[in-house]
Design an enzyme around this catalytic site. Structure first.
Site, short mmCIF file in Angstrom:
data_model
loop_
_atom_site.label_atom_id
_atom_site.label_comp_id
_atom_site.label_asym_id
_atom_site.label_seq_id
_atom_site.Cartn_x
_atom_site.Cartn_y
_atom_site.Cartn_z
N ALA A 116 0.86 -1.38 -0.09
CA ALA A 116 -0.12 0.25 -0.14
C ALA A 116 1.16 1.54 0.13
O ALA A 116 1.80 1.44 0.58
CB ALA A 116 -0.66 0.27 1.12
N GLY A 161 0.15 -5.50 0.03
CA GLY A 161 -0.73 -6.02 -0.75
C GLY A 161 -0.17 -6.37 -2.16
O GLY A 161 -1.19 -6.97 -2.91
N GLU A 164 -0.23 -9.74 -1.71
CA GLU A 164 -2.09 -10.55 -2.56
C GLU A 164 -2.39 -10.21 -3.34
O GLU A 164 -3.04 -11.47 -3.90
CB GLU A 164 -2.55 -9.66 -1.46
CG GLU A 164 -2.76 -9.55 0.39
CD GLU A 164 -3.44 -8.18 1.06
OE1 GLU A 164 -4.02 -9.59 1.57
OE2 GLU A 164 -3.31 -7.33 0.84
N GLU A 184 2.11 -6.98 7.69
CA GLU A 184 0.18 -6.02 8.18
C GLU A 184 0.45 -5.50 9.14
O GLU A 184 0.29 -4.75 10.59
CB GLU A 184 -0.91 -6.56 7.15
CG GLU A 184 -1.19 -5.60 5.95
CD GLU A 184 -0.27 -6.79 5.00
OE1 GLU A 184 -0.73 -6.48 3.64
OE2 GLU A 184 -0.02 -6.92 5.40
#
Length: 310
Positions: A116, A161, A164, A184
């Site tokens: 992110a 992310g 992910e 995270e």
């Protein structure tokens, strides 16, 4: 076909369609379609992205498409512009009948995607963060259920992310210097774009808990040993290996590849009896095709088949 699955044999009486599978009018589940379109309108306009581009490979590689990430100043961190670019390119791929394989790669040296954009996120309210993460999760779900095979090409960092997004692909190929992780919890949050669900399905519950609880980063060799990636190659050669795999897939019958992906992915979500009925349904879809007849002719004539996707 509207209304879900057409019953093709008595064995299908064991199969109970839901809104999350056997959706033949779209390339992604009906429920996800509604969520995706809703999330898409929350925070993103339709202007072109400067950080994500779509490239269709030419000539011999026709049918292979690359999504290229290029935001070097923040190591491909995912902000609003990049998220918009990912959405637009994935949608374009879903509508492209000539697409057979999708590669996601970085044009920034030594990084796939750093996760992110925390500087941008710091400026968001809690509700804006929620909407952004929900949209990102829906976008990766859209990627996951594209009808064609998808390959993440990982060189350098794939964190948060970024990992992910790679987990949402069918295959992952990395260089030895790749660094992967879901950090995270160190930011007092959890992986919110699918990481807590896709990682355990890939490497198992205990390993996933250790990686997520600790935020530990792993290298390419460890990633391949635990089944997180399919291949780990010398640094800088992940794209070459991904192209080799993509070309291998691209030579196969396009309808067969799509049906194989559907049978595997959706079959894992139901009991075995229903999964075998699904396999029968997908096999039936390949029978009355010109490609199957071409395969038989090519075998008899001792030549390579020329598939058209019909």
């Amino acid at each position: 076909m509207a209304g879900g699955l057409r019953v093709i044999s008595r064995s299908l009486k064991h199969y109970k369609p839901t809104t999350s599978i056997f959706s033949e009018n779209s390339l992604y589940p009906q429920s996800n379609q509604w969520i995706y379109q809703t999330r898409r309108t929350l925070i993103l306009e339709s202007a072109p992205s400067r950080t994500v581009t779509l490239h269709r490979l030419p000539d011999f590689d026709s049918g292979i498409i690359e999504v290229r990430l290029e935001r070097p100043e923040v190591r491909n961190a995912i902000g609003k512009d990049m998220l918009r670019g990912l959405q637009n390119t994935f949608e374009a791929v879903s509508k492209d009948s000539s697409a057979n394989v999708l590669l996601i790669r970085s044009k920034v040296p030594k990084v796939f995607c750093a996760g992110a954009d925390l500087k941008e996120r710091k400026m968001m309210s809690a509700s804006e963060v929620r909407d952004f993460v929900n949209t990102l999760r829906a976008t990766f779900s859209f990627l996951e259920v594209l009808s064609i095979p998808t390959i993440a090409v990982i060189e350098g960092a794939a964190l948060g992310g970024g990992l992910e997004m790679a987990l949402s692909c069918d295959l992952r190929i990395c260089g030895e210097d790749a660094v992967m992780g879901l950090p995270e919890t160190g930011l007092a949050i959890i992986p919110g774009a699918g990481g807590t669900q896709r990682l355990p399905r890939l490497v198992g519950k205990a390993i996933s808990k250790e990686l997520i609880f600790t935020g530990r980063k792993i290298g390419g060799r460890e990633a391949v040993s635990m089944g997180l990636v399919n291949y780990c190659v010398p640094a800088g050669e992940a794209h070459l290996k991904a192209l080799e795999v993509a070309r291998n897939i691209n030579e196969k019958g396009p309808i067969a590849i799509r049906m194989a992906k559907k049978a595997i992915d959706e079959g894992l979500e139901v009991d075995k009896t229903s999964a075998l009925a699904l396999e029968e349904h997908c096999y039936e879809k390949t029978l009355n095709t010109n490609d199957r007849l071409e395969a038989l002719s090519a075998f008899a004539e001792k030549r390579k088949p020329k598939y058209t996707g019909d």
